[in-house]
Design a protein around this motif. Structure first.
Motif, PDB file in Angstrom:
ATOM      1  N   GLU A 159       0.828  -1.215   0.000  1.00 40.72           N
ATOM      2  CA  GLU A 159       0.000   0.000   0.000  1.00 40.72           C
ATOM      3  C   GLU A 159       0.859   1.260   0.000  1.00 40.72           C
ATOM      4  O   GLU A 159       0.570   2.236  -0.690  1.00 40.72           O
ATOM      5  N   ARG A 162       2.610   1.772  -3.387  1.00 46.46           N
ATOM      6  CA  ARG A 162       1.605   2.197  -4.365  1.00 46.46           C
ATOM      7  C   ARG A 162       1.254   3.667  -4.172  1.00 46.46           C
ATOM      8  O   ARG A 162       1.131   4.430  -5.152  1.00 46.46           O
ATOM      9  N   ALA A 163       1.128   4.107  -2.929  1.00 49.54           N
ATOM     10  CA  ALA A 163       0.795   5.505  -2.651  1.00 49.54           C
ATOM     11  C   ALA A 163       1.881   6.442  -3.161  1.00 49.54           C
ATOM     12  O   ALA A 163       1.588   7.501  -3.739  1.00 49.54           O
ATOM     13  N   GLU A 166       1.681   6.777  -6.943  1.00 48.91           N
ATOM     14  CA  GLU A 166       0.508   7.545  -7.371  1.00 48.91           C
ATOM     15  C   GLU A 166       0.651   9.024  -7.029  1.00 48.91           C
ATOM     16  O   GLU A 166       0.206   9.890  -7.787  1.00 48.91           O
ATOM     17  N   LEU A 167       1.275   9.337  -5.906  1.00 50.22           N
ATOM     18  CA  LEU A 167       1.505  10.740  -5.542  1.00 50.22           C
ATOM     19  C   LEU A 167       2.478  11.398  -6.519  1.00 50.22           C
ATOM     20  O   LEU A 167       2.274  12.546  -6.946  1.00 50.22           O
ATOM     21  N   THR A 171      -1.803  11.045  -9.598  1.00 45.43           N
ATOM     22  CA  THR A 171      -3.091  10.349  -9.694  1.00 45.43           C
ATOM     23  C   THR A 171      -3.731  10.127  -8.325  1.00 45.43           C
ATOM     24  O   THR A 171      -4.782   9.511  -8.223  1.00 45.43           O
ATOM     25  N   ARG A 172      -3.086  10.618  -7.292  1.00 48.40           N
ATOM     26  CA  ARG A 172      -3.631  10.506  -5.932  1.00 48.40           C
ATOM     27  C   ARG A 172      -3.472  11.853  -5.239  1.00 48.40           C
ATOM     28  O   ARG A 172      -2.441  12.507  -5.361  1.00 48.40           O
ATOM     29  N   ASP A 173      -4.518  12.239  -4.517  1.00 49.52           N
ATOM     30  CA  ASP A 173      -4.446  13.452  -3.709  1.00 49.52           C
ATOM     31  C   ASP A 173      -3.859  13.121  -2.339  1.00 49.52           C
ATOM     32  O   ASP A 173      -3.942  11.986  -1.873  1.00 49.52           O
TER      33      ASP A 173
END
Length: 276
Positions: A159, A162-163, A166-167, A171-173
């Motif tokens: 997790e 992946r975070a 994406e950051l 693609t992730r806030d």
């Protein structure tokens, strides 16, 4: 040894299953929604909220050791009550039990926590984990409570990895906190330590966290560098200024357990640099 891994299709559980099979142990695994994995391993659908089903699976497998590697979040019925159902079945059938818990059982008020410290959780998840510990030890006094911290891997199954990806990609806030301190552990080290505890005559509370304390932002920076990402793109912030509940600085002191293990619980600075 016959080993039953509860939550065997999850991130930690699948690593533990793979290591147990490679070591030659007769291994079975449970899953909540999808079996996961490959090969002819015996896999059982299991809802920890259903005591009769828990009893039936344990009775069929007849494991020497059960490792509970599930994660039910703040769902009280799964995270707090489910492990007690499992402990009752384990005690009834004479199985040893290793229950994986979390540093979330602590508030961070004392910063450093060894195995003798009493839980004082601040979040619903931490409260559920603390309740599970109490219930498990009540009905199965010889059980192992294995507390750990942030679990890191080598790919996006983790997790936290992946975070970070994406950051960086946008693609992730969100942000990675610079004041939120933990002791990350590599999933391979954690699984090896749990398997070692499973084959030893262990009981009571054990802390299985990495040797390095660091912020989530430092951890993210190290992950980004390892994976060839631009770490300067990682947003940072203060958890103290957010509305998120929970402790800020929680450092599991694992020295007592590490002295009893052959397994090395590497610090994140070491394993994210590729050092064995």
């Amino acid at each position: 040894m016959t080993l039953l891994v509860v939550g065997g299709s999850g991130f930690l559980g699948s690593e533990l299953v793979g290591r147990a099979v490679a070591a030659g142990h007769t291994t079975a695994a449970t899953y909540a929604t999808r079996p996961g994995g490959t090969g002819d391993l015996a896999r059982y659908a299991l809802d920890l909220r259903v005591p009769d089903r828990v009893e039936a699976v344990v009775a069929e497998v007849e494991p020497r050791v059960i490792v509970n590697a599930t994660s039910g979040g703040s769902d009280w019925a799964v995270t707090a009550e489910g492990p007690v159902h499992l402990a009752m079945a384990a005690a009834k059938h004479g199985s040893r039990l290793i229950h994986v818990s979390s540093d979330a059982v602590f508030s961070g008020a004392d910063v450093h926590y060894d195995e003798s410290c009493r839980p004082d959780p601040l979040t619903p998840y931490g409260a559920a984990k603390a309740a599970a510990e109490t219930g498990v030890r009540l009905v199965h006094p010889d059980a192992v409570i294995a507390r750990t911290s942030l679990i890191i891997g080598d790919d996006r199954r983790s997790e936290h990895v992946r975070a970070v990806h994406e950051l960086v990609a946008g693609t992730r806030d969100g942000v990675l906190f610079t004041d939120d301190i933990r002791c990350p552990v590599h999933v391979a080290d954690l699984a090896a330590a749990l398997l070692e505890l499973a084959t030893a005559d262990s009981a009571g509370v054990h802390h299985l966290a990495g040797a390095d304390a660091m912020s989530r932002h430092e951890l993210g920076t190290l992950i980004a560098r390892r994976d060839g990402l631009d770490a300067s793109g990682l947003p940072s912030g203060l958890r103290a200024g957010s509305a998120l509940p929970g402790g800020l600085d929680i450092r599991l002191d694992s020295r007592a357990t590490r002295h009893r293990l052959r397994t090395t619980l590497r610090g994140a600075r070491r394993f994210l640099a590729g050092e064995a």
